[in-house]
Design an enzyme around this catalytic site. Structure first.
Site, PDB file in Angstrom:
ATOM      1  N   ARG A   1       4.049  93.082 -44.475  1.00 28.84           N
ATOM      2  CA  ARG A   1       5.035  92.892 -45.510  1.00 28.84           C
ATOM      3  C   ARG A   1       5.252  91.098 -45.597  1.00 28.84           C
ATOM      4  O   ARG A   1       5.571  90.745 -46.931  1.00 28.84           O
ATOM      5  CB  ARG A   1       6.267  93.597 -45.527  1.00 28.84           C
ATOM      6  CG  ARG A   1       7.161  93.487 -44.307  1.00 28.84           C
ATOM      7  CD  ARG A   1       8.036  94.502 -44.383  1.00 28.84           C
ATOM      8  NE  ARG A   1       9.014  94.481 -43.030  1.00 28.84           N
ATOM      9  CZ  ARG A   1       8.873  94.968 -42.001  1.00 28.84           C
ATOM     10  NH1 ARG A   1       7.682  95.449 -41.820  1.00 28.84           N
ATOM     11  NH2 ARG A   1       9.909  94.674 -41.260  1.00 28.84           N
TER      12      ARG A   1
ATOM     13  N   ASN B   1      11.989  99.931 -48.127  1.00 28.39           N
ATOM     14  CA  ASN B   1      13.434  99.224 -48.387  1.00 28.39           C
ATOM     15  C   ASN B   1      13.951  99.986 -49.611  1.00 28.39           C
ATOM     16  O   ASN B   1      15.176 100.355 -49.583  1.00 28.39           O
ATOM     17  CB  ASN B   1      12.955  97.777 -49.143  1.00 28.39           C
ATOM     18  CG  ASN B   1      12.753  96.643 -48.235  1.00 28.39           C
ATOM     19  OD1 ASN B   1      11.869  96.025 -48.433  1.00 28.39           O
ATOM     20  ND2 ASN B   1      13.492  96.644 -47.068  1.00 28.39           N
TER      21      ASN B   1
ATOM     22  N   GLY C   1      12.588  97.113 -39.138  1.00 22.91           N
ATOM     23  CA  GLY C   1      12.104  96.507 -37.816  1.00 22.91           C
ATOM     24  C   GLY C   1      10.875  96.149 -37.730  1.00 22.91           C
ATOM     25  O   GLY C   1      10.240  95.367 -38.560  1.00 22.91           O
TER      26      GLY C   1
ATOM     27  N   GLU D   1      10.361  90.831 -37.585  1.00 23.61           N
ATOM     28  CA  GLU D   1      11.792  91.211 -37.578  1.00 23.61           C
ATOM     29  C   GLU D   1      12.229  91.642 -36.143  1.00 23.61           C
ATOM     30  O   GLU D   1      11.434  92.053 -35.220  1.00 23.61           O
ATOM     31  CB  GLU D   1      11.634  92.540 -38.555  1.00 23.61           C
ATOM     32  CG  GLU D   1      12.982  93.466 -38.851  1.00 23.61           C
ATOM     33  CD  GLU D   1      14.054  92.344 -39.274  1.00 23.61           C
ATOM     34  OE1 GLU D   1      14.686  91.576 -38.642  1.00 23.61           O
ATOM     35  OE2 GLU D   1      14.408  92.576 -40.598  1.00 23.61           O
ATOM     36  N   ARG D   2      13.731  91.852 -36.021  1.00 20.24           N
ATOM     37  CA  ARG D   2      14.183  92.623 -34.922  1.00 20.24           C
ATOM     38  C   ARG D   2      13.668  93.902 -34.612  1.00 20.24           C
ATOM     39  O   ARG D   2      13.464  94.685 -35.947  1.00 20.24           O
ATOM     40  CB  ARG D   2      15.757  92.547 -35.308  1.00 20.24           C
ATOM     41  CG  ARG D   2      16.260  92.991 -34.168  1.00 20.24           C
ATOM     42  CD  ARG D   2      17.991  93.552 -34.843  1.00 20.24           C
ATOM     43  NE  ARG D   2      18.420  92.331 -35.409  1.00 20.24           N
ATOM     44  CZ  ARG D   2      19.389  91.556 -34.777  1.00 20.24           C
ATOM     45  NH1 ARG D   2      19.672  91.731 -33.647  1.00 20.24           N
ATOM     46  NH2 ARG D   2      19.888  90.442 -35.464  1.00 20.24           N
TER      47      ARG D   2
ATOM     48  N   ARG E   1      12.703  85.868 -47.478  1.00 20.60           N
ATOM     49  CA  ARG E   1      12.450  87.092 -47.092  1.00 20.60           C
ATOM     50  C   ARG E   1      11.496  87.962 -47.943  1.00 20.60           C
ATOM     51  O   ARG E   1      11.279  87.497 -48.971  1.00 20.60           O
ATOM     52  CB  ARG E   1      13.716  88.023 -47.359  1.00 20.60           C
ATOM     53  CG  ARG E   1      13.590  89.423 -46.941  1.00 20.60           C
ATOM     54  CD  ARG E   1      14.948  90.312 -46.991  1.00 20.60           C
ATOM     55  NE  ARG E   1      14.774  91.620 -46.405  1.00 20.60           N
ATOM     56  CZ  ARG E   1      15.302  92.612 -46.977  1.00 20.60           C
ATOM     57  NH1 ARG E   1      16.226  92.507 -47.836  1.00 20.60           N
ATOM     58  NH2 ARG E   1      15.332  93.903 -46.598  1.00 20.60           N
ATOM     59  N   HIS E   2      10.641  88.433 -47.261  1.00 20.15           N
ATOM     60  CA  HIS E   2       9.482  89.149 -47.844  1.00 20.15           C
ATOM     61  C   HIS E   2       9.611  90.065 -49.148  1.00 20.15           C
ATOM     62  O   HIS E   2      11.048  90.493 -49.215  1.00 20.15           O
ATOM     63  CB  HIS E   2       8.758  90.146 -47.009  1.00 20.15           C
ATOM     64  CG  HIS E   2       9.560  91.534 -46.438  1.00 20.15           C
ATOM     65  ND1 HIS E   2       9.775  92.415 -47.109  1.00 20.15           N
ATOM     66  CD2 HIS E   2      10.312  91.548 -45.017  1.00 20.15           C
ATOM     67  CE1 HIS E   2      10.661  93.131 -46.399  1.00 20.15           C
ATOM     68  NE2 HIS E   2      10.911  92.648 -45.143  1.00 20.15           N
ATOM     69  N   GLY E   3       8.856  90.321 -50.102  1.00 23.47           N
ATOM     70  CA  GLY E   3       9.219  91.253 -51.155  1.00 23.47           C
ATOM     71  C   GLY E   3       9.416  92.744 -50.520  1.00 23.47           C
ATOM     72  O   GLY E   3       9.156  93.157 -49.480  1.00 23.47           O
TER      73      GLY E   3
END
Length: 197
Positions: A63, A18, A25, A87-88, A11-13
Site C-alpha cells: 500500500r 481502511n 499493521g 507499519e507497527r 501516509r499511503h492511500g
C-alpha cells in the site's frame, strides 16, 4: 541552496481495510481504487508546486510502495524501499475492526494487545532511517511514504509540539531540519483531496 534536509512524510492511500475499519499493521494489504486516485491527486499537487524533491523512499508494504510508485512516476523521481518504514506490528489485533477490539480487549486495547510492537522500537528503527537519510543526502529533500501509526509516532518524536490528530490517508507533513532538531512547515495536509476530479 539550504544545507538543511527536508522530509516530506506521506501516509499511503486508502485501502479496503481502511474503509472497513480493520487495523492493518504489517499485513500486506493493497490500495483500493480510491487509494490509487488519492495518490494521483497528491502526485499532481506535488508536480504543480515550486518545491523540488530529490527522491522518494517508501515502506516495502504494497500500500505504501504503490503510493510511492505513483508519485515517483509523475515527478520523475527515483523510488527506493526500506523495510524500516513498515507499519507497527499490531499482533493479534491485525485484521480486526474497532468493535472486535473493544469486545476482546476493552477500551484500552492499544495497551493490552499482547504481541504488538512498542513505541520505543518504532522510534528506534525510524530514527535510524532518518539519521542514515540525512547523512547520505545532506541538504536534500526527500519524500517518505509510510503508515499512520508509524508516522504519528515518528512525527511526535521528531517534532513534539505538533498536535497528534489522526494522520489522514495521503496526507503530507513537511519537516525541515534545524540546528537543534526539526520544525514543521506543513502538518497532516490533505488539500489535494479537496480538488474536484
Amino acid at each position: 541552496m539550504s544545507q538543511h534536509n527536508t522530509i516530506g512524510w506521506i501516509r499511503h492511500g486508502v485501502t479496503e481495510w481502511n474503509l472497513l475499519g480493520k487495523i492493518q499493521g504489517t499485513t500486506d494489504t493493497t490500495l483500493s481504487a480510491e487509494g490509487i486516485a488519492q495518490a494521483r491527486l497528491l502526485a499532481e499537487r506535488l508536480a504543480g508546486e515550486s518545491k523540488r524533491w530529490n527522491g522518494i523512499v517508501a515502506s516495502d508494504l504494497k500500500r505504501a510502495a504503490t503510493t510511492g510508485r505513483i508519485i515517483a512516476d509523475r515527478l520523475g523521481l527515483p523510488l527506493l524501499t526500506d523495510a524500516r518504514l513498515r507499519e507497527r506490528s499490531f499482533g493479534q489485533a491485525e485484521g480486526t475492526t474497532l468493535p472486535e477490539r473493544l469486545s476482546r480487549w476493552g477500551d484500552d486495547w492499544r495497551a493490552v494487545v499482547p504481541d504488538q510492537e512498542q513505541n520505543a522500537s518504532v522510534v528506534e528503527r525510524g530514527q535510524a532511517f532518518v539519521d542514515e537519510l540525512v547523512a547520505e543526502y545532506p541538504g536534500q529533500s526527500w519524500l517518505i511514504v509510510t503508515h499512520g501509526s508509524f508516522l504519528a509516532t515518528m512525527i511526535k518524536h521528531m517534532c513534539g509540539e505538533l498536535d497528534d490528530r489522526h494522520i489522514q490517508n495521503v496526507s503530507l507533513t513537511v519537516l525541515e531540519q534545524e540546528a537543534n532538531g526539526w520544525k514543521s512547515l506543513l502538518h497532516n495536509c490533505t488539500l489535494h483531496l479537496q480538488a474536484t476530479s
